[in-house]
Scaffold this active site. Structure first.
Site, PDB file in Angstrom:
ATOM      1  NE  ARG A   1       1.565   2.519  -8.864  1.00 42.85           N
ATOM      2  CZ  ARG A   1       0.637   3.322  -8.385  1.00 42.85           C
ATOM      3  NH1 ARG A   1      -0.447   3.561  -9.103  1.00 42.85           N
ATOM      4  NH2 ARG A   1       0.765   3.883  -7.197  1.00 42.85           N
TER       5      ARG A   1
ATOM      6  CB  CYS B   1       4.254   5.371  -8.309  1.00 39.89           C
ATOM      7  SG  CYS B   1       5.665   4.510  -7.559  1.00 39.89           S
TER       8      CYS B   1
ATOM      9  CG  ASP C   1      -0.971   0.583  -5.684  1.00 42.66           C
ATOM     10  OD1 ASP C   1       0.019  -0.174  -5.785  1.00 42.66           O
ATOM     11  OD2 ASP C   1      -1.247   1.203  -4.648  1.00 42.66           O
TER      12      ASP C   1
HETATM   13  P1  4NP Z   1       3.808   2.174  -5.797  1.00 43.26           P
HETATM   14  O1  4NP Z   1       2.952   1.144  -4.905  1.00 43.26           O
HETATM   15  O2  4NP Z   1       3.213   3.559  -5.546  1.00 43.26           O
HETATM   16  O3  4NP Z   1       3.574   1.714  -7.189  1.00 43.26           O
HETATM   17  O4  4NP Z   1       5.237   2.071  -5.338  1.00 43.26           O
HETATM   18  C1  4NP Z   1       2.693   1.363  -3.544  1.00 43.26           C
HETATM   19  C2  4NP Z   1       3.675   1.105  -2.625  1.00 43.26           C
HETATM   20  C3  4NP Z   1       3.427   1.327  -1.269  1.00 43.26           C
HETATM   21  C4  4NP Z   1       2.197   1.821  -0.867  1.00 43.26           C
HETATM   22  C5  4NP Z   1       1.216   2.092  -1.799  1.00 43.26           C
HETATM   23  C6  4NP Z   1       1.466   1.861  -3.158  1.00 43.26           C
HETATM   24  N1  4NP Z   1       1.946   2.049   0.515  1.00 43.26           N
HETATM   25  O5  4NP Z   1       0.838   2.476   0.866  1.00 43.26           O
HETATM   26  O6  4NP Z   1       2.881   1.859   1.351  1.00 43.26           O
END
Ligand code: 4NP
Length: 170
Positions: A17, A11, A136
């Site tokens: 995720r 991800c 997300d």
């Molecule tokens: P992930 O969620 O991709 O599912 O781990 C996110 C975690 C952090 C960020 C965006 C999505 N961020 O922009 O820091």
């Protein structure tokens, strides 16, 4: 015995995720008595959270389903990972694009048959399902994490049955 099948879930941050996908898939494989047939990991296409624990929302929803993901730490996906893993499972189209951009000349050929979207497996066990994103949940409430968990349970179960068939894992 043959080498384990290597799967990496990907991800953006590797805190919401993909750590949950890693935990869910490992738990399902263990339940099927196939833990030793897989090497499972997760990573992010960004380095925003490298070294951090999974998000509290993912930890909590995993725990609710009897899965501990607190041994995981966020890591950034590398070019070497793209060579090493048999299956690279992106959580959304944006991260699939990010992955392709890591390849020299953005040539997808080396990833043919290895790069998938998680939801390609949500309702089919041959990867032919819809090209939709795992939403997300970062920065949102716990309901978002529950929703992600529901999607991952279905998708990982079908991915597991496909991998068993496709790779003769019993
Ligand atoms: P992930 O969620 O991709 O599912 O781990 C996110 C975690 C952090 C960020 C965006 C999505 N961020 O922009 O820091």
């Amino acid at each position: 015995m043959e080498a384990p099948l290597r799967i990496i879930f990907v991800c953006l941050g590797n805190i919401c995720r993909s750590p949950l996908a890693e935990g869910v898939f490992k738990a399902q494989a263990a339940k099927a008595g196939l833990a030793d047939r897989f090497e499972v990991a997760s990573a992010g296409t960004s380095g925003y959270h490298v070294g951090e624990l999974p998000d509290p929302g993912s930890i909590q929803v995993a725990r609710k389903h009897g899965i501990d993901i607190t041994d995981q730490r966020s890591q950034r996906l590398t070019r070497g990972d793209l060579e090493r893993y048999d299956l690279i499972i992106a959580m959304d189209r944006s991260n699939r694009r990010n992955i392709i951009r890591m390849l020299p000349g953005e040539d997808v050929e080396p990833l043919r048959g290895r790069l998938w979207l998680m939801r390609n497996f949500e309702f089919t066990d041959d990867g032919s399902g819809h090209d939709e994103d795992v939403p997300d949940p970062w920065g949102g409430g716990l309901r978002g994490f529950d929703r992600v968990h529901e999607i991952l349970e279905r998708s990982c179960a079908n991915l597991l049955s496909w991998a068993r068939r496709e790779h003769d894992l019993g």
